[in-house]
Design a protein around this motif. Structure first.
Motif: not given
Lengths: 248, 231
Positions: A208, A214, B8-14
């Motif tokens: 990130d 994303n 919040l990571s990019s994975i948390g966001r998705k």
């Protein structure tokens, strides 16, 4: 065959680049794409012009050095193939071929078609390793029994050569296939369990930080990956990250 | 090795996109089930609509979650799309997206915005008048003004009978919803980490069925009410 090449030329990282047209003639269909580029460069050097810079090393599809976005696809139109293994028989006489660098904010152009992919190295440094006793009493790896199924999946993930085609082809410039593969190759093995809790969190955090986009699960990365890395590695990374961050 | 980051990571966001997506898909199924009743039994449709429209738990617990999910899913989707455009500053001169990904997966923004535009029309048609009747005029009876029967079925029919333009807009929106769901359903499972060789093909098949049958059901109801009542 005779071809028109539209190639991205950029003198250095800080100057603007542009697409420039070149003609090459009498290209053999048996040449690899990089050999065709060699012919062009010889032509440019003989004409007193600056040759086109591009990355290459092993030229046998295993080092991950070559890149190039060819006619709108990473490593060109043939699946499971790196640019060095792409042959001119995949093109037709008279074709116009677009040749661009892998584009992403996290892959800045150094010169022409050469991009800086050290962001991948930093993701790897953040957690892509295991702790091993190297005092001379290192346990034989084969002493730990591993189910064949897990070993195969781990090897499949480890086949990633870190070329960056996944990032280049993703409409969001996401690096999740690369990071997912690098996390999976350890997550699937008992030797990788020691650091498992933090590995996914640290590698994803670094990913990130590098400015990759994303993932929206388009699956383009899996299709364009020259090593056929599966999307299931991204799902495994998601599980690893969620279990690491929720369970603590 | 210690943990590097707790944000919040990019994975948390998705995952958040997936969770709100799951809730919205559940809501679609529930909405369709009730709407289908309008075709088979106006009385049952009236009763169930009244129950859902006046039940405390549904109105004050589930409805706020629904409103939050809708707003969040759209706002978050737009935010992530903005972030993604920032991740590639110089665009490709030639980009062959169709070579490796479906139109649906590459254009969730377009199908999502079309559904958002439809929601504005849908709220204008149904939700705003409903909220107005119940909470601004304080009429929780569910009855028509003249007191002759319940209002829900008649209100639904009135919107579609003699309204070819509105029916066409609804049909168009359901097609866009279908395109959105064709990617969204299976994508939500992938985002929460559910992917294995045994079940993923089943999920993809169920996703395709859901994405086609649910919008088709809504489309059928709109066309039914347009056709069944004399012009």
């Amino acid at each position: 065959m005779n071809l028109t090449l539209k190639i991205w030329r950029q003198k250095s990282a800080n100057v603007k680049g542009k697409m420039v047209d070149y003609k090459v003639a009498d290209i053999s269909e048996h040449m690899s794409f990089l050999e065709m580029m060699d012919v062009l460069n010889e032509q440019l050097v003989n004409g007193g012009e600056e040759p086109v810079s591009f990355d290459h090393d092993c030229r046998e599809g295993i080092c991950g050095s070559c890149s190039m976005f060819i006619n709108g696809e990473a490593h060109g139109p043939v699946k499971n193939t790196t640019t060095c293994q792409l042959h001119m028989r995949s093109f037709n006489d008279g074709d116009t071929i677009y040749i661009e660098p892998f584009r992403a904010k996290a892959f800045p152009v150094i010169k022409d078609l050469v991009v800086d992919r050290s962001s991948f190295d930093r993701i790897q440094h953040a957690g892509g390793f295991i702790s091993v006793n190297t005092s001379g009493n290192t346990q034989d790896a084969n002493a730990t029994a591993i189910p064949k199924h897990d070993a195969d999946l781990s090897m499949d993930a480890a086949a990633c050569i870190g070329c960056g085609a996944c990032v280049a082809t993703c409409k969001n410039s996401s690096a999740m296939l690369f990071t997912g593969a690098k996390i999976s190759q350890y997550a699937l093995l008992p030797q990788g369990k020691v650091e498992a809790k933090d590995r996914a969190q640290n590698m994803v955090a670094q990913m990130d930080e590098e400015g990759f986009g994303n993932c929206t699960n388009t699956g383009a990365c899996e299709v364009e990956c020259p090593k056929g890395i599966s999307l299931s590695n991204i799902a495994r990374m998601n599980r690893e990250l969620l279990s690491g961050s929720i369970l603590g | 090795m210690s943990s590097k980051k707790s944000g919040l990571s990019s994975i948390g966001r998705k995952v958040l996109m997936a969770l709100t997506g799951f809730f919205l898909m559940f809501f679609l199924l529930q909405h369709l089930t009730i709407n289908l009743m309008s075709v088979f039994s106006p009385d049952l449709f009236n009763e169930v609509s009244h129950f859902f429209g006046t039940n405390f738990l549904i109105q004050y617990m589930l409805q706020p979650v629904l409103i939050f999910s809708v707003v969040f899913h759209f706002a978050w989707g737009l935010y992530l799309e903005y972030q993604n455009t920032q991740a590639r500053e110089v665009k490709y001169a030639k980009y062959k997206g169709s070579a490796n990904a479906s139109w649906m997966s590459r254009n969730m923004l377009i199908s999502g915005l079309a559904v958002l535009a439809f929601l504005a029309l849908h709220f204008y048609d149904f939700w705003i008048p409903e909220i107005n009747t119940k909470y601004f005029h304080g009429d929780m009876s569910g009855m028509l003004h003249d007191g002759e029967g319940m209002r829900y079925h008649i209100e639904l029919v009135e919107k579609f009978a003699h309204q070819p333009m509105r029916v066409a807009l609804y049909v168009g929106a359901f097609i866009m919803l279908s395109l959105h769901l064709l990617h969204g359903f299976q994508s939500a499972f992938q985002s929460v980490g559910f992917n294995n060789t045994k079940y993923t093909p089943i999920i993809k098949m169920l996703g395709n069925l859901f994405a086609i049958l649910v919008p088709l059901g809504f489309l059928f109801i709109a066309i039914y009410h347009y056709n069944v009542h004399p012009h």
